[in-house]
Design a protein around this motif. Structure first.
Motif, mmCIF file in Angstrom:
data_model
loop_
_atom_site.group_PDB
_atom_site.id
_atom_site.type_symbol
_atom_site.label_atom_id
_atom_site.label_comp_id
_atom_site.label_asym_id
_atom_site.label_seq_id
_atom_site.Cartn_x
_atom_site.Cartn_y
_atom_site.Cartn_z
ATOM 1 N N ALA A 146 11.922 -20.541 15.474
ATOM 2 C CA ALA A 146 11.369 -20.423 14.124
ATOM 3 C C ALA A 146 10.029 -19.705 14.155
ATOM 4 O O ALA A 146 9.305 -19.720 15.155
ATOM 5 C CB ALA A 146 11.196 -21.806 13.493
ATOM 6 N N SER A 147 9.714 -19.096 13.027
ATOM 7 C CA SER A 147 8.377 -18.550 12.802
ATOM 8 C C SER A 147 7.494 -19.652 12.224
ATOM 9 O O SER A 147 7.934 -20.772 11.957
ATOM 10 C CB SER A 147 8.455 -17.363 11.834
ATOM 11 N N VAL A 148 6.230 -19.303 11.994
ATOM 12 C CA VAL A 148 5.267 -20.240 11.411
ATOM 13 C C VAL A 148 5.314 -20.102 9.893
ATOM 14 O O VAL A 148 5.134 -19.005 9.356
ATOM 15 C CB VAL A 148 3.842 -19.945 11.916
ATOM 16 N N ALA A 149 5.525 -21.207 9.200
ATOM 17 C CA ALA A 149 5.735 -21.183 7.749
ATOM 18 C C ALA A 149 4.410 -21.160 6.990
ATOM 19 O O ALA A 149 3.730 -22.189 6.878
ATOM 20 C CB ALA A 149 6.564 -22.381 7.321
ATOM 21 N N TRP A 150 4.066 -19.998 6.456
ATOM 22 C CA TRP A 150 2.874 -19.900 5.616
ATOM 23 C C TRP A 150 2.982 -20.787 4.386
ATOM 24 O O TRP A 150 2.004 -21.428 3.984
ATOM 25 C CB TRP A 150 2.666 -18.437 5.206
ATOM 26 N N THR A 151 4.150 -20.855 3.751
ATOM 27 C CA THR A 151 4.277 -21.682 2.548
ATOM 28 C C THR A 151 3.996 -23.150 2.855
ATOM 29 O O THR A 151 3.406 -23.860 2.041
ATOM 30 C CB THR A 151 5.672 -21.553 1.920
ATOM 31 N N TYR A 152 4.415 -23.622 4.036
ATOM 32 C CA TYR A 152 4.161 -25.017 4.385
ATOM 33 C C TYR A 152 2.653 -25.265 4.487
ATOM 34 O O TYR A 152 2.148 -26.309 4.042
ATOM 35 C CB TYR A 152 4.823 -25.361 5.721
ATOM 36 N N ALA A 153 1.945 -24.311 5.095
ATOM 37 C CA ALA A 153 0.494 -24.438 5.189
ATOM 38 C C ALA A 153 -0.139 -24.431 3.804
ATOM 39 O O ALA A 153 -1.086 -25.184 3.526
ATOM 40 C CB ALA A 153 -0.071 -23.298 6.037
ATOM 41 N N ILE A 205 7.467 -17.759 16.324
ATOM 42 C CA ILE A 205 7.926 -16.361 16.445
ATOM 43 C C ILE A 205 7.444 -15.567 15.230
ATOM 44 O O ILE A 205 8.214 -15.229 14.341
ATOM 45 C CB ILE A 205 9.462 -16.288 16.541
ATOM 46 N N GLY A 206 6.155 -15.306 15.155
ATOM 47 C CA GLY A 206 5.644 -14.556 14.021
ATOM 48 C C GLY A 206 5.316 -15.455 12.848
ATOM 49 O O GLY A 206 5.264 -16.688 12.963
ATOM 50 N N ILE A 207 5.107 -14.826 11.670
ATOM 51 C CA ILE A 207 4.673 -15.542 10.471
ATOM 52 C C ILE A 207 5.730 -15.373 9.382
ATOM 53 O O ILE A 207 6.054 -14.258 8.985
ATOM 54 C CB ILE A 207 3.321 -15.014 9.967
ATOM 55 N N GLY A 208 6.271 -16.483 8.902
ATOM 56 C CA GLY A 208 7.203 -16.460 7.783
ATOM 57 C C GLY A 208 6.435 -16.457 6.474
ATOM 58 O O GLY A 208 5.656 -17.378 6.206
ATOM 59 N N ILE A 209 6.637 -15.420 5.670
ATOM 60 C CA ILE A 209 5.902 -15.274 4.407
ATOM 61 C C ILE A 209 6.906 -15.297 3.262
ATOM 62 O O ILE A 209 7.417 -14.267 2.827
ATOM 63 C CB ILE A 209 5.053 -13.987 4.401
ATOM 64 N N ASN A 210 7.178 -16.497 2.780
ATOM 65 C CA ASN A 210 8.170 -16.714 1.726
ATOM 66 C C ASN A 210 7.520 -16.481 0.366
ATOM 67 O O ASN A 210 7.464 -17.378 -0.486
ATOM 68 C CB ASN A 210 8.701 -18.152 1.840
ATOM 69 N N ALA A 211 7.014 -15.265 0.171
ATOM 70 C CA ALA A 211 6.137 -14.985 -0.966
ATOM 71 C C ALA A 211 6.830 -15.131 -2.310
ATOM 72 O O ALA A 211 6.185 -15.462 -3.314
ATOM 73 C CB ALA A 211 5.577 -13.569 -0.830
ATOM 74 N N GLY A 212 8.124 -14.911 -2.357
ATOM 75 C CA GLY A 212 8.837 -15.013 -3.623
ATOM 76 C C GLY A 212 8.807 -16.404 -4.221
ATOM 77 O O GLY A 212 9.042 -16.575 -5.425
ATOM 78 N N TYR A 213 8.495 -17.406 -3.398
ATOM 79 C CA TYR A 213 8.444 -18.777 -3.887
ATOM 80 C C TYR A 213 7.030 -19.220 -4.233
ATOM 81 O O TYR A 213 6.834 -20.324 -4.743
ATOM 82 C CB TYR A 213 9.064 -19.724 -2.849
ATOM 83 N N ALA A 214 6.047 -18.393 -3.953
ATOM 84 C CA ALA A 214 4.654 -18.683 -4.314
ATOM 85 C C ALA A 214 4.024 -17.412 -4.867
ATOM 86 O O ALA A 214 3.028 -16.910 -4.340
ATOM 87 C CB ALA A 214 3.879 -19.197 -3.109
ATOM 88 N N PRO A 215 4.611 -16.847 -5.940
ATOM 89 C CA PRO A 215 4.174 -15.520 -6.393
ATOM 90 C C PRO A 215 2.748 -15.485 -6.920
ATOM 91 O O PRO A 215 2.178 -14.402 -7.075
ATOM 92 C CB PRO A 215 5.182 -15.195 -7.506
ATOM 93 N N GLY A 216 2.152 -16.664 -7.158
ATOM 94 C CA GLY A 216 0.789 -16.694 -7.661
ATOM 95 C C GLY A 216 -0.279 -16.588 -6.601
ATOM 96 O O GLY A 216 -1.471 -16.643 -6.920
ATOM 97 N N TYR A 217 0.113 -16.422 -5.350
ATOM 98 C CA TYR A 217 -0.892 -16.316 -4.291
ATOM 99 C C TYR A 217 -1.617 -14.971 -4.369
ATOM 100 O O TYR A 217 -1.116 -14.007 -4.940
ATOM 101 C CB TYR A 217 -0.249 -16.500 -2.917
ATOM 102 N N GLY A 218 -2.798 -14.917 -3.777
ATOM 103 C CA GLY A 218 -3.624 -13.730 -3.908
ATOM 104 C C GLY A 218 -3.248 -12.616 -2.946
ATOM 105 O O GLY A 218 -2.724 -12.853 -1.855
ATOM 106 N N ARG A 219 -3.533 -11.399 -3.342
ATOM 107 C CA ARG A 219 -3.267 -10.249 -2.474
ATOM 108 C C ARG A 219 -4.155 -10.284 -1.230
ATOM 109 O O ARG A 219 -3.756 -9.833 -0.159
ATOM 110 C CB ARG A 219 -3.464 -8.953 -3.260
ATOM 111 N N LYS A 220 -5.361 -10.841 -1.371
ATOM 112 C CA LYS A 220 -6.237 -10.975 -0.210
ATOM 113 C C LYS A 220 -5.661 -11.988 0.784
ATOM 114 O O LYS A 220 -5.876 -11.864 1.997
ATOM 115 C CB LYS A 220 -7.629 -11.388 -0.648
ATOM 116 N N GLU A 221 -4.924 -12.961 0.280
ATOM 117 C CA GLU A 221 -4.284 -13.938 1.164
ATOM 118 C C GLU A 221 -3.200 -13.269 1.998
ATOM 119 O O GLU A 221 -3.087 -13.509 3.206
ATOM 120 C CB GLU A 221 -3.701 -15.083 0.336
ATOM 121 N N TYR A 222 -2.398 -12.410 1.379
ATOM 122 C CA TYR A 222 -1.370 -11.659 2.103
ATOM 123 C C TYR A 222 -2.026 -10.744 3.141
ATOM 124 O O TYR A 222 -1.564 -10.612 4.278
ATOM 125 C CB TYR A 222 -0.551 -10.857 1.099
#
Length: 528
Positions: A146-153, A205-222
């Motif tokens: 697995a990758s590291v889940a950004w959404t979980y963090a 194994i890398g960073i999982g970025i499930n951005a479609g489920y947290a669309p309100g996050y900031g561009r600076k965060e990405y």
């Protein structure tokens, strides 16, 4: 001409070297070792052996010692055990970069689809060490990681609840809103990034970025996530921020954001399920990505061979003007357990059961030639991988995690969880003949390994059928290979996989599950 020359010529013909490999800054790790002396633990006799990297496609005998391929020969080999592979395809086991089902029932279902390595990379998991320890204790028939889940963090910091290393925890979080739709404060962002970095240090194994489920996050965060990925030289695996054919906030715009970060940070940005992310906008989205790759940006891509996606009904992608954004005609495009939904039922589920997994039909390739053409643009995208987006199995809404086979009556998931790879090869190779078998096997085995091998050394000996490679091997009958799963009956295993070998150990023999075998190993970056 050497095997290396043949490999490069073959991959150039597939569009892999010119697009994928240089963009990710890799050289081709063709193994090219000499045959070892017998006797061997297992010998595969007289199969059609195909290795997409070297271009080998011929009748051969394959000798296995321990966990490795030790010989590939035109002449007979002696072994303690033999498997007659005559009339069958002998190929590298399929590598799934996008497998949410990390439980035993899901692993066995994917084994019958020819998968020898199933990785949870788009969503990822957290805590990483907890996931690996728990899975190792249970054992698996196929390789896992697995990758590291950004959404979980993000959920942990925005909602104040600690993750438990399971996807079920994530699904339950859809009843909460802050993590999905609010910006992180500077302090929150620092803690989010710290949690993700800790997961990388634990071998994620890398960073999982499930951005479609947290669309309100900031561009600076990405941007901060891409910087972290570049620092650790790992890929990001992105479900893009927006899935929409309507601007603003379109899928095209979201992919532009990903391209910009690849250019600005140098991070390897991987696009998850291009088919469902781009949907009916695939032509322009594919043009954008090809242009970025041709200019050397480190971008890789995957797709699955269905015109329907699957996720939690409480996700933002099914709220507001969701039909317009998907380009869908009416709410019946969304189904629960195979039953089309009304808008009233969708509203009810979002209030009472937001984690319920639904299926969204964004294309109807079986009914429309135009929809089939659009799906082909994703599935046949040059140099892309096939990845299933396989879901965990559930019975009446409860996750199926225990060791049970066959799956109980009523077990439900998207049919891609059962039949992704058999569907791709049977339809696109055998029936429609729009891609060669060797090209298809590159998409299912070699390219996924190439996407990961720079950051995860274990993958350098996977996805290949060569002396010295891992003995992860699928042996199937091309005439009989077929997905059996449907949207109404998804828990039907694929047919046609005669034998499946994982790290030298057969887990399927003559089409029969070897229920006590657990040779699967953790795919994990070095810890620290």
């Amino acid at each position: 001409m050497s095997n290396v020359d043949i490999s490069r010529r073959t991959l150039l013909a597939l569009g892999m070297v010119s697009v994928v490999t240089p963009a990710l800054g890799r050289s081709l790790p063709v193994i090219l070792r000499q045959n070892e002396e017998g006797p061997f633990d297992t010998v595969l006799i007289g199969g059609r052996v195909i290795d997409p990297e070297t271009g080998l496609d011929a009748i051969r005998n394959v000798g296995i010692k321990g966990e490795r391929i030790a010989a590939i020969s035109e002449t007979p080999l002696k072994g303690d055990k033999t498997l007659d592979a005559s009339g069958l395809i002998v190929a590298p086991g399929f590598i799934d970069l996008h497998a949410h089902g990390q439980q035993l029932p899901a692993a066995w279902m994917q084994a019958f689809d020819g998968v020898t390595t199933a990785l949870e990379l788009e969503s990822g998991l957290l805590p990483i060490a907890q996931f690996y320890d728990k899975t190792a204790a249970e054992g698996r028939p196929i390789n896992y990681g697995a990758s590291v889940a950004w959404t979980y963090a993000r959920i942990a910091e925005k909602e104040g609840i600690e993750p438990d290393g399971t996807l079920q925890w994530f699904q339950q979080a859809f009843s909460l809103d802050n993590w999905q739709n609010t910006l992180a404060t500077p302090d929150e962002l620092e803690r989010i990034i710290s949690r993700v970095e800790s997961g990388l240090q634990q071998g994620g194994i890398g960073i999982g970025i499930n951005a479609g489920y947290a669309p309100g996050y900031g561009r600076k965060e990405y941007y901060a996530l891409a910087q972290l990925a570049a620092q650790y030289e790992v890929p990001t695996f992105t479900h893009v921020r927006s899935i929409s054919v309507v601007e603003p906030l379109s899928a095209f715009e979201a992919l532009q954001e990903l391209v910009a970060l690849a250019a600005a940070t140098g991070a390897h940005m991987h696009v998850c399920h291009l088919n469902s992310s781009a949907g009916r906008d695939i032509e322009m989205c594919a043009e954008l990505l090809k242009g970025a790759q041709e200019r050397g940006l480190p971008i890789s891509i995957e797709a699955y061979p269905y015109g329907a996606g699957s996720s939690a009904v409480g996700a933002e992608i099914y709220r507001g003007n969701w039909l317009e954004r998907w380009g869908a005609p009416d709410p019946t495009s969304l189904e629960l357990d195979g039953v089309p939904l009304t808008q009233a039922k969708i509203d009810e589920l979002q209030a009472s059961e937001p984690g319920a997994v639904v299926v969204m039909h964004f294309l109807r390739p079986d009914d429309s030639e135009e929809d089939q053409r659009l799906l082909d643009l994703s599935v046949l995208y040059p140099g892309s991988a096939i990845a299933s987006d396989a879901m965990p199995w559930a019975v009446r809404g409860s996750a199926l995690t225990e060791d049970v086979w066959p799956l109980p009556e009523g077990a439900f998931a998207h049919p891609r969880s059962s039949g992704c790879y058999a569907r791709f090869i049977s339809q696109w190779v055998r029936d429609r003949q729009v891609i060669s078998l060797s090209e298809a096997l590159a998409k299912t085995s070699l390219i996924p390994a190439q996407i990961l091998e720079a950051s995860t050394p274990q993958m350098r000996t996977k996805g290949r059928l060569q002396v010295g490679a891992d003995a992860d091997i699928v042996i199937f009958d091309l005439a009989e290979l077929q997905d059996q799963a449907t949207f109404l009956e998804p828990a039907r295993p694929s047919t046609g996989v005669m034998h499946l070998i994982v790290n030298g150990t057969p887990v399927i023999l003559s089409g029969v599950r070897q229920e006590n075998e657990r040779p699967g190993q953790a795919i994990r970056r070095p810890i620290g």
